[in-house]
Design a protein around this motif. Structure first.
Motif, PDB file in Angstrom:
ATOM      1  N   THR A  25       0.702  -1.015   0.125  1.00 56.15           N
ATOM      2  CA  THR A  25       0.163  -0.079   0.040  1.00 56.15           C
ATOM      3  C   THR A  25       0.860   1.238  -0.167  1.00 56.15           C
ATOM      4  O   THR A  25       1.824   1.316   0.835  1.00 56.15           O
ATOM      5  CB  THR A  25      -0.825  -0.113   1.211  1.00 56.15           C
ATOM      6  N   PRO A  26       0.701   2.038  -1.130  1.00 57.06           N
ATOM      7  CA  PRO A  26       1.624   3.502  -0.999  1.00 57.06           C
ATOM      8  C   PRO A  26       1.184   4.177   0.281  1.00 57.06           C
ATOM      9  O   PRO A  26       0.076   4.364   0.675  1.00 57.06           O
ATOM     10  CB  PRO A  26       1.090   4.010  -2.200  1.00 57.06           C
ATOM     11  N   ARG A  30       5.053   5.267   5.915  1.00 55.65           N
ATOM     12  CA  ARG A  30       5.014   6.693   6.298  1.00 55.65           C
ATOM     13  C   ARG A  30       4.183   6.614   7.442  1.00 55.65           C
ATOM     14  O   ARG A  30       4.516   7.476   8.466  1.00 55.65           O
ATOM     15  CB  ARG A  30       4.760   7.448   5.132  1.00 55.65           C
ATOM     16  N   ARG A  31       2.851   6.173   7.482  1.00 57.76           N
ATOM     17  CA  ARG A  31       1.878   6.446   8.328  1.00 57.76           C
ATOM     18  C   ARG A  31       2.289   5.611   9.537  1.00 57.76           C
ATOM     19  O   ARG A  31       2.123   6.035  10.712  1.00 57.76           O
ATOM     20  CB  ARG A  31       0.691   5.813   7.918  1.00 57.76           C
ATOM     21  N   ILE A  32       2.865   4.437   9.318  1.00 59.07           N
ATOM     22  CA  ILE A  32       3.375   3.393  10.502  1.00 59.07           C
ATOM     23  C   ILE A  32       4.343   4.096  11.260  1.00 59.07           C
ATOM     24  O   ILE A  32       4.198   4.486  12.345  1.00 59.07           O
ATOM     25  CB  ILE A  32       3.738   2.254   9.886  1.00 59.07           C
ATOM     26  N   LEU A  33       5.323   4.737  10.518  1.00 61.93           N
ATOM     27  CA  LEU A  33       6.309   5.393  11.174  1.00 61.93           C
ATOM     28  C   LEU A  33       5.767   6.916  11.961  1.00 61.93           C
ATOM     29  O   LEU A  33       6.326   7.166  13.051  1.00 61.93           O
ATOM     30  CB  LEU A  33       7.415   6.052  10.215  1.00 61.93           C
ATOM     31  N   LEU A  34       5.204   7.511  11.303  1.00 63.64           N
ATOM     32  CA  LEU A  34       4.328   8.655  11.988  1.00 63.64           C
ATOM     33  C   LEU A  34       3.583   8.195  13.189  1.00 63.64           C
ATOM     34  O   LEU A  34       3.664   8.891  14.344  1.00 63.64           O
ATOM     35  CB  LEU A  34       3.351   9.418  11.112  1.00 63.64           C
ATOM     36  N   ALA A  35       2.900   7.211  13.109  1.00 58.07           N
ATOM     37  CA  ALA A  35       2.179   6.735  14.265  1.00 58.07           C
ATOM     38  C   ALA A  35       3.131   6.106  15.383  1.00 58.07           C
ATOM     39  O   ALA A  35       2.842   6.554  16.660  1.00 58.07           O
ATOM     40  CB  ALA A  35       1.223   5.573  14.085  1.00 58.07           C
ATOM     41  N   VAL A  36       4.145   5.492  15.190  1.00 63.73           N
ATOM     42  CA  VAL A  36       5.188   5.109  16.081  1.00 63.73           C
ATOM     43  C   VAL A  36       5.647   6.564  16.953  1.00 63.73           C
ATOM     44  O   VAL A  36       6.063   6.308  17.919  1.00 63.73           O
ATOM     45  CB  VAL A  36       6.364   4.319  15.414  1.00 63.73           C
ATOM     46  N   PHE A  92      14.033  10.171  11.151  1.00 65.63           N
ATOM     47  CA  PHE A  92      13.166   9.975   9.935  1.00 65.63           C
ATOM     48  C   PHE A  92      13.486  10.815   8.798  1.00 65.63           C
ATOM     49  O   PHE A  92      13.246  10.454   7.749  1.00 65.63           O
ATOM     50  CB  PHE A  92      11.677  10.516  10.552  1.00 65.63           C
ATOM     51  N   GLY A  93      14.335  11.732   9.035  1.00 63.64           N
ATOM     52  CA  GLY A  93      14.732  12.448   7.885  1.00 63.64           C
ATOM     53  C   GLY A  93      15.825  11.771   7.210  1.00 63.64           C
ATOM     54  O   GLY A  93      16.041  11.653   5.906  1.00 63.64           O
ATOM     55  N   LEU A  94      16.753  10.949   8.040  1.00 64.96           N
ATOM     56  CA  LEU A  94      17.735  10.126   7.448  1.00 64.96           C
ATOM     57  C   LEU A  94      17.005   8.821   6.500  1.00 64.96           C
ATOM     58  O   LEU A  94      17.552   8.370   5.538  1.00 64.96           O
ATOM     59  CB  LEU A  94      18.663   9.525   8.405  1.00 64.96           C
ATOM     60  N   ALA A  98      17.372   8.067   2.694  1.00 65.70           N
ATOM     61  CA  ALA A  98      18.055   6.969   2.226  1.00 65.70           C
ATOM     62  C   ALA A  98      16.837   6.471   1.213  1.00 65.70           C
ATOM     63  O   ALA A  98      17.153   5.716   0.115  1.00 65.70           O
ATOM     64  CB  ALA A  98      17.854   5.998   3.377  1.00 65.70           C
ATOM     65  N   SER A  99      15.749   6.461   1.327  1.00 62.78           N
ATOM     66  CA  SER A  99      14.710   6.166   0.519  1.00 62.78           C
ATOM     67  C   SER A  99      14.678   7.145  -0.925  1.00 62.78           C
ATOM     68  O   SER A  99      14.413   6.519  -1.856  1.00 62.78           O
ATOM     69  CB  SER A  99      13.384   6.450   1.106  1.00 62.78           C
ATOM     70  N   ARG A 100      14.945   8.224  -0.604  1.00 61.19           N
ATOM     71  CA  ARG A 100      15.200   9.059  -2.133  1.00 61.19           C
ATOM     72  C   ARG A 100      16.278   8.610  -2.829  1.00 61.19           C
ATOM     73  O   ARG A 100      16.345   8.381  -4.196  1.00 61.19           O
ATOM     74  CB  ARG A 100      15.035  10.507  -1.751  1.00 61.19           C
TER      75      ARG A 100
END
Length: 108
Positions: A25-26, A30-36, A92-94, A98-100
């Protein structure tokens, strides 16, 4: 070696020059990391409030530096929130960087 097939008979592997279909799921990661991250920040504030309520000191030095924080519930809760937000924001910035970088190398 065993490979599972999905409902349309595709094994999900690329053969004969075909590209594999992206799965997942696109934006879910990101949503999981934000919730954590929000959960950790709230817990940090709660722990700061708890420690500040039970502290017997008037001031506490931060990691042996000259910077001191008053040992009150509000001050320690704010300190916990600020420090955890800064650390998680940096991490999260790192991850985003890394993702980019990884996404850019795949496009080539």
């Amino acid at each position: 070696m065993h490979s599972e097939t999905d409902s349309d008979g595709d094994t999900g592997t690329a053969t004969d020059g075909e590209t594999a279909k992206p799965t997942g799921t696109p934006g879910l990661g990101r949503r999981i990391l934000l919730a954590v991250g929000v959960t950790v920040i709230v817990i940090s504030g709660g722990l700061g409030w708890f420690v500040g309520s039970n502290g017997e000191l008037s001031d506490a030095a931060v990691l042996g530096t000259g910077f001191t924080v008053p040992v009150t519930p509000g001050a320690l809760a704010l300190y916990g929130v600020v420090v955890s937000t800064g650390l998680l924001g940096g991490l999260f910035g790192l991850v985003e960087l890394a993702s980019r970088v990884e996404g850019g190398s795949r496009a080539e």
